[in-house]
Design a protein around this motif. Structure first.
Motif, PDB file in Angstrom:
ATOM      1  N   ASN A  47      35.205  43.323  34.349  1.00 47.90           N
ATOM      2  CA  ASN A  47      35.527  43.480  36.019  1.00 47.90           C
ATOM      3  C   ASN A  47      37.357  43.266  36.166  1.00 47.90           C
ATOM      4  O   ASN A  47      37.459  43.495  37.398  1.00 47.90           O
ATOM      5  CB  ASN A  47      34.819  42.114  36.864  1.00 47.90           C
ATOM      6  CG  ASN A  47      33.524  42.726  36.911  1.00 47.90           C
ATOM      7  OD1 ASN A  47      33.272  43.864  37.715  1.00 47.90           O
ATOM      8  ND2 ASN A  47      32.548  41.863  37.201  1.00 47.90           N
ATOM      9  N   LEU A  67      25.325  36.172  41.247  1.00 45.57           N
ATOM     10  CA  LEU A  67      25.859  37.336  42.065  1.00 45.57           C
ATOM     11  C   LEU A  67      27.221  37.496  43.029  1.00 45.57           C
ATOM     12  O   LEU A  67      27.400  36.669  44.021  1.00 45.57           O
ATOM     13  CB  LEU A  67      25.087  37.920  43.401  1.00 45.57           C
ATOM     14  CG  LEU A  67      23.349  37.827  42.298  1.00 45.57           C
ATOM     15  CD1 LEU A  67      21.783  38.107  43.199  1.00 45.57           C
ATOM     16  CD2 LEU A  67      22.822  38.865  40.566  1.00 45.57           C
ATOM     17  N   GLY A  68      28.198  38.118  42.247  1.00 45.95           N
ATOM     18  CA  GLY A  68      29.123  38.528  43.467  1.00 45.95           C
ATOM     19  C   GLY A  68      29.693  39.662  43.114  1.00 45.95           C
ATOM     20  O   GLY A  68      29.248  41.214  42.936  1.00 45.95           O
ATOM     21  N   THR A  69      31.190  39.687  43.109  1.00 44.86           N
ATOM     22  CA  THR A  69      31.913  41.118  42.691  1.00 44.86           C
ATOM     23  C   THR A  69      31.457  42.208  41.165  1.00 44.86           C
ATOM     24  O   THR A  69      30.953  42.817  40.795  1.00 44.86           O
ATOM     25  CB  THR A  69      33.815  40.368  41.656  1.00 44.86           C
ATOM     26  OG1 THR A  69      33.921  39.800  42.956  1.00 44.86           O
ATOM     27  CG2 THR A  69      33.627  42.184  41.378  1.00 44.86           C
ATOM     28  N   GLY A  70      30.489  40.628  40.180  1.00 43.22           N
ATOM     29  CA  GLY A  70      29.869  41.009  39.292  1.00 43.22           C
ATOM     30  C   GLY A  70      28.754  40.315  39.115  1.00 43.22           C
ATOM     31  O   GLY A  70      28.003  39.447  39.915  1.00 43.22           O
ATOM     32  N   VAL A  71      27.482  40.391  38.033  1.00 41.69           N
ATOM     33  CA  VAL A  71      26.676  39.871  37.944  1.00 41.69           C
ATOM     34  C   VAL A  71      26.875  38.753  36.768  1.00 41.69           C
ATOM     35  O   VAL A  71      26.591  38.889  35.167  1.00 41.69           O
ATOM     36  CB  VAL A  71      25.103  40.291  38.064  1.00 41.69           C
ATOM     37  CG1 VAL A  71      24.148  39.528  37.739  1.00 41.69           C
ATOM     38  CG2 VAL A  71      24.932  40.808  38.764  1.00 41.69           C
ATOM     39  N   GLY A 129      24.785  40.597  32.949  1.00 41.12           N
ATOM     40  CA  GLY A 129      25.146  41.644  34.179  1.00 41.12           C
ATOM     41  C   GLY A 129      25.360  43.247  33.613  1.00 41.12           C
ATOM     42  O   GLY A 129      25.586  43.570  33.451  1.00 41.12           O
ATOM     43  N   GLU A 147      24.231  44.723  36.899  1.00 38.40           N
ATOM     44  CA  GLU A 147      25.203  44.599  37.561  1.00 38.40           C
ATOM     45  C   GLU A 147      25.958  46.050  38.657  1.00 38.40           C
ATOM     46  O   GLU A 147      26.754  45.733  39.678  1.00 38.40           O
ATOM     47  CB  GLU A 147      26.745  43.576  37.430  1.00 38.40           C
ATOM     48  CG  GLU A 147      27.734  44.597  36.119  1.00 38.40           C
ATOM     49  CD  GLU A 147      29.057  43.174  36.227  1.00 38.40           C
ATOM     50  OE1 GLU A 147      30.558  44.565  36.130  1.00 38.40           O
ATOM     51  OE2 GLU A 147      28.824  42.616  36.033  1.00 38.40           O
ATOM     52  N   ALA A 179      25.486  43.690  41.523  1.00 42.48           N
ATOM     53  CA  ALA A 179      26.459  43.030  42.409  1.00 42.48           C
ATOM     54  C   ALA A 179      27.122  44.039  43.353  1.00 42.48           C
ATOM     55  O   ALA A 179      26.158  45.002  43.845  1.00 42.48           O
ATOM     56  CB  ALA A 179      27.331  42.527  41.402  1.00 42.48           C
TER      57      ALA A 179
END
Length: 306
Positions: free
Chosen positions: A92, A142-146, A168, A188, A192
């Motif tokens: 990411n 869980l956010g910008t990616g996993v 992810g 993700e 995500a």
């Protein structure tokens, strides 16, 4: 009195710094820092210098306020070499390869700096904050990616190559969406925040933020609810497979996206029930984090608390 440590939680779109004493965050600062966009828009060398500049400024500010800080622990979104501490790759944060961010920051601030994968650090922090510690725990952030982390017998497990629990990048949709890791159909890309955004855009043609999609889901928007159902379905698949391999006592869901739990939980539980082997049905304890998003800071600080 317990020593002060600095815990740093770096995400794709934010930087959080906390002064930690034992297991308590006594000071916290959040710095808007879209490292993901920086890495996509600049050459790797320039992006690295910008990451160092922003991180150093936040660290120095905390150290000025709390001169008793003795060391810095960091959670970073990427694959961390367990021998050198280098960031080998960050799907990411594209372009970063084999960079010694911890070493550079240590030289600049004059304190020991230890770095570990952000999800593993968050898993450690979540584990430390539980009232009753399980024997084994899987954390999914869980956010910008996993991200994922495994705590077994009260110890974080990074793996021999620093790649353990990269959940992810489990492929839950063969031949699916392109992922930053180079594969297609990774978890993700669906679970995500960018995955939920993509699902909503495919259904409606609208490019909204994850927060806007969540707000529309709260209002009953069918496409928004379906985008979260897709996320839940893929998470259910992933957890079912993780459980078959690790058989954890607890699966803890955290990260910013976990706040949308009511929207993806039904699909997650339905898919988990479908994909679980019979002897595990109903035995997987799934909970949502109650750490107020401070687990990453606490876990990072614990890396250097000894």
């Amino acid at each position: 009195m317990a020593k002060l440590s600095l815990g740093v939680d770096i995400g794709g779109t934010n930087l959080r710094v906390g002064v930690v004493q034992a297991r308590k965050v006594i000071h916290e600062q959040r710095v808007p820092a879209d490292f993901s966009s920086i890495c996509k828009q600049h050459a790797p060398a320039i992006a690295l210098q910008e990451i160092l500049r922003i991180s150093l400024s936040a660290l120095q500010q905390a150290i000025r306020l709390y001169p008793g800080i003795g060391a810095v622990g960091m959670g970073f979104p990427g694959f961390i070499d367990p021998q050198t501490g280098y960031v080998m790759q960050s799907p990411n944060l594209p372009g970063l390869r084999n960079v010694d961010i911890a070493g550079e920051l240590s030289r600049l601030v004059g304190l020991p700096v230890k770095m570990e994968n952000d999800a593993l650090v968050a898993a450690l922090g979540e584990f430390m904050l539980l009232d009753a510690a399980p024997h084994s725990m899987v954390y999914i952030g869980l956010g910008t990616g996993v991200g994922g982390g495994l705590i077994h017998a009260a110890r974080p497990y990074p793996g021999d190559h620093g790649i353990a629990m990269e959940v992810g990048h489990m492929i839950t949709e063969p031949g699916g969406r392109q992922c930053g890791c180079g594969n297609h159909g990774c978890l993700e890309q669906y679970a995500a925040a960018p995955g939920v955004i993509a699902s909503y855009a495919l259904a409606t043609g609208e490019a909204l933020s994850a927060l806007d999609v969540a707000e529309r889901a709260a209002q009953g928007d069918a496409a928004a609810l379906e985008a979260y159902a897709v996320a839940g379905l893929h998470l259910g698949k992933a957890i079912a497979h993780i459980a078959k391999i690790l058989d954890p006592q607890l699966v803890l869901i955290g990260g910013g996206m976990s706040q949308a739990w009511p929207y993806f939980a039904p699909a997650l539980h339905a898919q988990l029930e479908q994909d679980s082997i019979p002897v595990l049905k109903g035995k997987i304890d799934i909970k949502v984090s109650g750490s107020s998003d401070q687990a990453g800071i606490i876990g990072a600080a614990h890396l250097v608390q000894g």
